[in-house]
Design a protein around this motif. Structure first.
Motif, PDB file in Angstrom:
ATOM      1  N   LEU A 141       0.831  -1.208   0.000  1.00  0.00           N
ATOM      2  CA  LEU A 141       0.000   0.000   0.000  1.00  0.00           C
ATOM      3  C   LEU A 141       0.865   1.258   0.000  1.00  0.00           C
ATOM      4  CD1 LEU A 141      -2.775  -1.115   2.526  1.00  0.00           C
ATOM      5  CD2 LEU A 141      -2.987  -0.898   0.030  1.00  0.00           C
ATOM      6  N   SER A 142       1.946   1.230   0.746  1.00  0.00           N
ATOM      7  CA  SER A 142       2.861   2.377   0.778  1.00  0.00           C
ATOM      8  C   SER A 142       3.446   2.663  -0.596  1.00  0.00           C
ATOM      9  CB  SER A 142       3.994   2.131   1.781  1.00  0.00           C
ATOM     10  OG  SER A 142       3.472   2.010   3.086  1.00  0.00           O
ATOM     11  N   LEU A 143       3.863   1.625  -1.303  1.00  0.00           N
ATOM     12  CA  LEU A 143       4.429   1.816  -2.641  1.00  0.00           C
ATOM     13  C   LEU A 143       3.385   2.305  -3.638  1.00  0.00           C
ATOM     14  CD1 LEU A 143       6.759  -1.312  -2.767  1.00  0.00           C
ATOM     15  CD2 LEU A 143       7.494   1.089  -2.738  1.00  0.00           C
ATOM     16  N   MET A 144       2.166   1.820  -3.509  1.00  0.00           N
ATOM     17  CA  MET A 144       1.099   2.276  -4.404  1.00  0.00           C
ATOM     18  C   MET A 144       0.887   3.780  -4.258  1.00  0.00           C
ATOM     19  SD  MET A 144       0.101  -0.353  -6.163  1.00  0.00           S
ATOM     20  CE  MET A 144      -1.522   0.015  -6.824  1.00  0.00           C
ATOM     21  N   VAL A 145       0.824   4.252  -3.029  1.00  0.00           N
ATOM     22  CA  VAL A 145       0.611   5.679  -2.789  1.00  0.00           C
ATOM     23  C   VAL A 145       1.875   6.476  -3.119  1.00  0.00           C
ATOM     24  CG1 VAL A 145       0.089   7.399  -1.001  1.00  0.00           C
ATOM     25  CG2 VAL A 145      -1.213   5.258  -1.112  1.00  0.00           C
ATOM     26  N   TYR A 146       3.035   5.927  -2.805  1.00  0.00           N
ATOM     27  CA  TYR A 146       4.303   6.606  -3.083  1.00  0.00           C
ATOM     28  C   TYR A 146       4.441   6.944  -4.572  1.00  0.00           C
ATOM     29  CZ  TYR A 146       9.275   7.707  -2.676  1.00  0.00           C
ATOM     30  OH  TYR A 146      10.480   8.351  -2.684  1.00  0.00           O
ATOM     31  N   SER A 147       3.936   6.064  -5.417  1.00  0.00           N
ATOM     32  CA  SER A 147       4.069   6.271  -6.865  1.00  0.00           C
ATOM     33  C   SER A 147       3.453   7.590  -7.310  1.00  0.00           C
ATOM     34  CB  SER A 147       3.434   5.111  -7.637  1.00  0.00           C
ATOM     35  OG  SER A 147       2.028   5.097  -7.466  1.00  0.00           O
ATOM     36  N   GLN A 151       4.842  10.920  -4.366  1.00  0.00           N
ATOM     37  CA  GLN A 151       6.255  11.319  -4.317  1.00  0.00           C
ATOM     38  C   GLN A 151       6.947  11.150  -5.667  1.00  0.00           C
ATOM     39  OE1 GLN A 151       7.849  12.671  -1.505  1.00  0.00           O
ATOM     40  NE2 GLN A 151       5.758  12.754  -0.743  1.00  0.00           N
ATOM     41  N   LEU A 152       6.888   9.937  -6.210  1.00  0.00           N
ATOM     42  CA  LEU A 152       7.624   9.643  -7.445  1.00  0.00           C
ATOM     43  C   LEU A 152       7.152  10.507  -8.612  1.00  0.00           C
ATOM     44  CD1 LEU A 152       9.493   8.098  -9.350  1.00  0.00           C
ATOM     45  CD2 LEU A 152       7.888   6.181  -9.271  1.00  0.00           C
ATOM     46  N   GLU A 153       5.859  10.518  -8.885  1.00  0.00           N
ATOM     47  CA  GLU A 153       5.370  11.252 -10.051  1.00  0.00           C
ATOM     48  C   GLU A 153       5.654  12.761  -9.976  1.00  0.00           C
ATOM     49  OE1 GLU A 153       1.400  11.849 -12.814  1.00  0.00           O
ATOM     50  OE2 GLU A 153       1.299  10.507 -11.100  1.00  0.00           O
ATOM     51  N   PRO A 154       5.343  13.443  -8.871  1.00  0.00           N
ATOM     52  CA  PRO A 154       5.644  14.879  -8.862  1.00  0.00           C
ATOM     53  C   PRO A 154       7.144  15.179  -8.886  1.00  0.00           C
ATOM     54  CG  PRO A 154       4.659  14.221  -6.771  1.00  0.00           C
ATOM     55  CD  PRO A 154       4.594  13.036  -7.688  1.00  0.00           C
ATOM     56  N   TRP A 182       6.538  16.974  -1.542  1.00  0.00           N
ATOM     57  CA  TRP A 182       7.241  15.801  -2.038  1.00  0.00           C
ATOM     58  C   TRP A 182       8.732  16.065  -2.048  1.00  0.00           C
ATOM     59  CZ3 TRP A 182       3.692  18.382  -5.227  1.00  0.00           C
ATOM     60  CH2 TRP A 182       4.222  19.148  -6.258  1.00  0.00           C
ATOM     61  N   THR A 183       9.461  14.982  -2.187  1.00  0.00           N
ATOM     62  CA  THR A 183      10.913  15.044  -2.116  1.00  0.00           C
ATOM     63  C   THR A 183      11.500  15.263  -3.511  1.00  0.00           C
ATOM     64  OG1 THR A 183      12.819  13.921  -1.166  1.00  0.00           O
ATOM     65  CG2 THR A 183      11.261  12.548  -2.381  1.00  0.00           C
ATOM     66  N   ASP A 184      12.798  15.407  -3.571  1.00  0.00           N
ATOM     67  CA  ASP A 184      13.478  15.597  -4.859  1.00  0.00           C
ATOM     68  C   ASP A 184      13.680  14.247  -5.553  1.00  0.00           C
ATOM     69  OD1 ASP A 184      16.543  14.678  -4.375  1.00  0.00           O
ATOM     70  OD2 ASP A 184      15.690  15.556  -2.559  1.00  0.00           O
ATOM     71  N   PHE A 185      13.975  14.308  -6.844  1.00  0.00           N
ATOM     72  CA  PHE A 185      14.060  13.107  -7.666  1.00  0.00           C
ATOM     73  C   PHE A 185      15.198  12.178  -7.242  1.00  0.00           C
ATOM     74  CE2 PHE A 185      14.809  10.853 -11.787  1.00  0.00           C
ATOM     75  CZ  PHE A 185      13.594  10.186 -11.804  1.00  0.00           C
ATOM     76  N   GLU A 186      16.324  12.726  -6.842  1.00  0.00           N
ATOM     77  CA  GLU A 186      17.438  11.863  -6.398  1.00  0.00           C
ATOM     78  C   GLU A 186      17.033  11.033  -5.179  1.00  0.00           C
ATOM     79  OE1 GLU A 186      20.416  11.148  -7.936  1.00  0.00           O
ATOM     80  OE2 GLU A 186      19.425  12.257  -9.541  1.00  0.00           O
ATOM     81  N   VAL A 213      15.112   5.796  -2.842  1.00  0.00           N
ATOM     82  CA  VAL A 213      14.045   5.016  -2.210  1.00  0.00           C
ATOM     83  C   VAL A 213      13.669   3.826  -3.097  1.00  0.00           C
ATOM     84  CG1 VAL A 213      11.608   5.047  -1.520  1.00  0.00           C
ATOM     85  CG2 VAL A 213      13.140   6.915  -0.825  1.00  0.00           C
ATOM     86  N   VAL A 214      13.450   4.075  -4.374  1.00  0.00           N
ATOM     87  CA  VAL A 214      13.038   2.986  -5.274  1.00  0.00           C
ATOM     88  C   VAL A 214      14.142   1.939  -5.388  1.00  0.00           C
ATOM     89  CG1 VAL A 214      12.375   2.390  -7.645  1.00  0.00           C
ATOM     90  CG2 VAL A 214      11.354   4.388  -6.523  1.00  0.00           C
ATOM     91  N   GLU A 215      15.387   2.372  -5.497  1.00  0.00           N
ATOM     92  CA  GLU A 215      16.492   1.394  -5.531  1.00  0.00           C
ATOM     93  C   GLU A 215      16.495   0.532  -4.278  1.00  0.00           C
ATOM     94  OE1 GLU A 215      20.264   2.837  -8.186  1.00  0.00           O
ATOM     95  OE2 GLU A 215      20.107   3.653  -6.174  1.00  0.00           O
ATOM     96  N   GLY A 216      16.296   1.158  -3.132  1.00  0.00           N
ATOM     97  CA  GLY A 216      16.260   0.409  -1.874  1.00  0.00           C
ATOM     98  C   GLY A 216      15.107  -0.572  -1.831  1.00  0.00           C
ATOM     99  N   GLU A 217      13.943  -0.140  -2.302  1.00  0.00           N
ATOM    100  CA  GLU A 217      12.769  -1.019  -2.298  1.00  0.00           C
ATOM    101  C   GLU A 217      12.912  -2.150  -3.315  1.00  0.00           C
ATOM    102  OE1 GLU A 217      10.146  -1.036  -0.176  1.00  0.00           O
ATOM    103  OE2 GLU A 217      11.225   0.523   0.911  1.00  0.00           O
TER     104      GLU A 217
END
Length: 191
Positions: free
Chosen positions: A93-99, A102-105, A122-126, A131-135
């Motif tokens: 659920l966290s990844l679904m919302v994160y997409s 955070q990720l899209e904006p 939201w956070t910066d792209f780096e 986060v995505v690499e870690g996940e």
């Protein structure tokens, strides 16, 4: 089930999810130039006047993450989501919302060369890439060998980026996108 769709919209993500599930559905084409997404009839389905939108009997669902979660629950045999109560469900659920939160904006800021302002929420792209690499870990998907709706949502953002002619510069994420693009039902944008 009806998916309101334009191939140049985020509805391509919902179509990918429906196809991964083997769902039977009807495409309802929406012409942006004719502003069909702003008609009173369409606004009853999605009051924001945006795509994607899905109608399933009396159910009306809009927003890509919501549609993907709805479809995953409607087609449990496709095994694209952890079951409620399972240990993986919270992360899913966290990844679904994160997409979308955070990720899209952050990706939008990066592609438009706009500095990310922290007060926007939201956070910066780096940071997103970290986060995505870690996940993703050792992959091949976000849940190891298990492809889920989270891969549809997270992966679709990077596929959009690729279609804009840009890679992340992160070998782990770029290889992940290559694997997603090789899936038989992977989203096609613009056609």
């Amino acid at each position: 089930m009806k998916l309101y769709y334009n191939p140049k919209s985020r509805a391509a993500i919902s179509k990918w999810m429906l196809d991964e599930c083997g769902a039977k559905y009807e495409i309802v084409p929406i012409n942006f130039e004719k502003r069909e997404h702003k008609t009173p009839e369409f606004l009853k389905i999605n009051p924001a006047g945006k795509l994607p939108a899905l109608v399933d009997g009396d159910a009306r669902v809009f927003e890509g993450a919501a549609i993907c979660m709805y479809i995953a629950e409607k087609y449990p045999e496709a095994n694209l989501a952890p079951k409620p109560g399972s240990p993986e469900r919270g992360r899913y659920l966290s990844l679904m919302v994160y997409s979308t939160s955070q990720l899209e904006p952050a990706m939008g800021d990066k592609l438009m060369k706009v500095e990310t302002q922290p007060q926007r929420g939201w956070t910066d792209f780096e940071t997103v890439l970290n986060v995505v690499e870690g996940e993703l870990g050792k992959g091949p998907y976000l849940f190891g060998d298990w492809f889920t709706a989270a891969d549809v949502m997270i992966g679709s953002m990077f596929i959009w980026m690729r279609m804009w002619g840009t890679k992340t510069g992160r070998p782990t994420i770029d290889a992940y996108v290559d694997r997603l693009l090789a899936r038989p039902h992977c989203m096609k944008v613009g056609g």
